[in-house]
Design an enzyme around this catalytic site. Structure first.
Site, mmCIF file in Angstrom:
data_model
loop_
_atom_site.group_PDB
_atom_site.id
_atom_site.type_symbol
_atom_site.label_atom_id
_atom_site.label_comp_id
_atom_site.label_asym_id
_atom_site.label_seq_id
_atom_site.Cartn_x
_atom_site.Cartn_y
_atom_site.Cartn_z
ATOM 1 N N SER A 97 -10.487 -17.730 53.708
ATOM 2 C CA SER A 97 -9.168 -17.472 53.154
ATOM 3 C C SER A 97 -8.831 -18.434 52.028
ATOM 4 O O SER A 97 -9.514 -18.497 51.019
ATOM 5 C CB SER A 97 -8.122 -17.512 54.276
ATOM 6 O OG SER A 97 -6.853 -17.147 53.807
ATOM 7 N N ASP A 238 -4.227 -14.824 47.624
ATOM 8 C CA ASP A 238 -5.067 -15.894 48.148
ATOM 9 C C ASP A 238 -6.536 -15.489 48.025
ATOM 10 O O ASP A 238 -6.865 -14.433 47.466
ATOM 11 C CB ASP A 238 -4.667 -16.276 49.574
ATOM 12 C CG ASP A 238 -4.975 -15.194 50.596
ATOM 13 O OD1 ASP A 238 -5.184 -14.027 50.199
ATOM 14 O OD2 ASP A 238 -4.981 -15.495 51.799
ATOM 15 N N ASP A 240 -9.010 -14.403 49.986
ATOM 16 C CA ASP A 240 -9.530 -13.140 50.523
ATOM 17 C C ASP A 240 -8.572 -11.985 50.300
ATOM 18 O O ASP A 240 -8.796 -10.877 50.789
ATOM 19 C CB ASP A 240 -9.896 -13.276 52.005
ATOM 20 C CG ASP A 240 -8.725 -13.684 52.882
ATOM 21 O OD1 ASP A 240 -7.756 -14.274 52.365
ATOM 22 O OD2 ASP A 240 -8.769 -13.434 54.098
ATOM 23 N N ASP A 242 -5.719 -10.988 51.330
ATOM 24 C CA ASP A 242 -4.873 -10.307 52.305
ATOM 25 C C ASP A 242 -3.424 -10.783 52.206
ATOM 26 O O ASP A 242 -2.532 -10.178 52.793
ATOM 27 C CB ASP A 242 -5.406 -10.468 53.734
ATOM 28 C CG ASP A 242 -5.525 -11.924 54.167
ATOM 29 O OD1 ASP A 242 -5.357 -12.835 53.329
ATOM 30 O OD2 ASP A 242 -5.808 -12.164 55.363
#
Length: 449
Positions: A97, A238, A240, A242
């Site tokens: 992340s 961010d 990743d 999501d």
């Protein structure tokens, strides 16, 4: 290397290669496949350099216990969750992340994108991982293949809005060399919006700035660009992708709480009387807006696995976190930054007012933002703080860390699930009081840590 270092509350995460490496990934692959009992699983990865070999090892481990593995390749985390829901298969997403470049990790879900966390299987998977570390699986390898679901994903994202209702808005997205630079152009293709992407090159070393948009310093480039080109909105993703944070046309950040309130209001207009979740560090304005809209507000712990579980239990149609995660029942109860961005663009198009005006009804209090403090033992510090502040007439609970509500102001202190930090959030009626209360709580933390 011990599994206790990397198995967190709702995912697996650690520094590569000292805490997490290919041998551990292989054992986790065997453990996850054994735990699910599924004949077939899917996996994907973000742009971190170690992701390729980690995925290969995980696949080998799963296939060694007889489970077929489909590799989706590069993907955002919400894309992986969609695939797990769309194909009704367990899934594994290799990502750390927003964490720095030296980290990697795995987010796991069951078939239908059902969550895997501390209370929903992660401890069992950890125990199995230790068994496979001691005795690696050695059976004949099951099949492996690759699949491209990008077209299906884009169609799914567009299903949350009326694409024909969008105005030709100028959008700047700072994807921070993360997966937003991979998925956003595909989702925006064919829409009337004028999309500009900052730092679109996929680079897990994050050469421009960290992919952590909750930190104000990581928004500065986007804020400057929004003003420079006269954009209607800025989107900060961010690593990743999501999560998403919004920047209005005046380059002012919109908090995750305000975005949650705004989207909750829209969802209630479409689904009268529905249940909506908010985590316990969201602004009080979120619950107020839900109640005013005729909905039922449910307060939850922080973290995707907890929220998804409560969504399933309550039938909630939407849930939001102050950290920029937004969950949709129609998205297999999974979170998605790009779906949220689409909904906000549709709201801006329908209202025909600037984003700064659209959010005004939801901006009722002043929040400190998340303040991180390094302490030797975060959990013990929370316990000491709870004892220190306990007094009659003060509303306090331990749903997640410690929340103390003084009526006109409140705060939450909780240990990070991924780093050795204590996270503080404070909300008060004014900037002056909020700053004063932050100092009060930080002083107590220093005294008891």
């Amino acid at each position: 290397m011990t599994t206790s270092d990397v198995f967190k509350a709702y995912d697996i995460r650690g520094t590569y290669p000292d805490q997490i490496d290919e041998s551990l990934a292989r054992a986790i692959g065997s453990a996850f496949a054994t735990f699910t009992g599924a004949p077939h699983i899917v996996m994907a990865r973000d742009m971190r350099p170690s992701g390729t070999t980690m995925c290969a090892a995980f696949s080998e481990g799963a296939r060694a216990v007889g489970t077929k593995v489909t590799d989706l390749g590069l993907a955002s985390t919400d894309f992986l969750y969609f695939a797990a829901g769309y194909l009704d298969l367990p899934g594994a997403m290799f990502t750390a992340s927003h964490n720095p470049a030296q980290y990697n990790g795995i987010k796991l879900c069951r078939e239908g994108a059902k969550p895997v966390g501390t209370d929903t299987g992660l401890r069992e998977i950890e125990a199995l991982t230790n068994e496979f570390l001691a005795t690696p699986a050695s059976g004949p390898l099951a099949a492996a293949d690759e699949r491209n679901l990008m077209g299906e994903w884009v169609t799914h994202v567009h299903s949350f809005i009326n694409p024909g209702a969008l105005r030709p808005l100028k959008v700047v997205a700072d994807t921070a060399n993360g997966m937003g630079g991979f998925v956003a152009p595909k989702v925006f293709d064919g829409l009337p919006c004028d999309l500009e992407i900052m730092y679109p090159e996929l680079d897990g070393t994050f050469p421009n700035h960290p992919a952590d948009p909750i930190q104000p310093e990581n928004l500065r480039d986007l804020q400057a660009r929004v003003l420079e080109v006269g954009a209607d909105i800025g989107l900060a993703f961010d690593g990743d992708a999501d999560r998403v944070f919004l920047i209005d046309e005046k380059a002012q950040p919109i908090s995750g709480s305000i975005t949650t309130a705004m989207v909750a209001d829209a969802m209630l207009r479409r689904n009268p009387g529905a249940t909506i979740l908010h985590n316990l560090i969201c602004s009080k304005s979120v619950a107020e807006v839900i109640h005013e809209g005729g909905g039922t507000a449910v307060r939850t712990r922080v973290g995707h696995s907890f929220i998804k579980q409560v969504m399933a239990e309550t039938g909630a149609i939407f849930g939001g976190e102050h950290s920029g995660h937004y969950y949709f029942k129609g998205n297999y109860r999974a979170d998605s930054g790009i779906i949220t961005a689409m909904i906000v663009l549709e709201l801006m198009s329908e209202s025909n007012v600037p984003l700064s005006e659209l959010v005004k009804p939801y901006q009722r209090y002043v929040a400190s933002g998340e303040i991180n403090t390094e302490v030797p033992n975060p959990a013990a510090t929370v316990d000491a703080l709870a004892t220190r502040v306990a007094e009659p007439g003060v509303d306090a609970d331990r749903l997640d860390g410690l929340t103390v509500d003084h009526g006109t102001w409140w705060y939450n202190v909780r240990p990070s699930n991924t780093e050795p930090l204590l996270r503080l959030n404070v909300e008060a009626p004014t900037e002056e009081e909020c700053a004063q209360r932050v100092q009060e709580v930080l002083t107590i933390i220093e005294e008891v840590k």
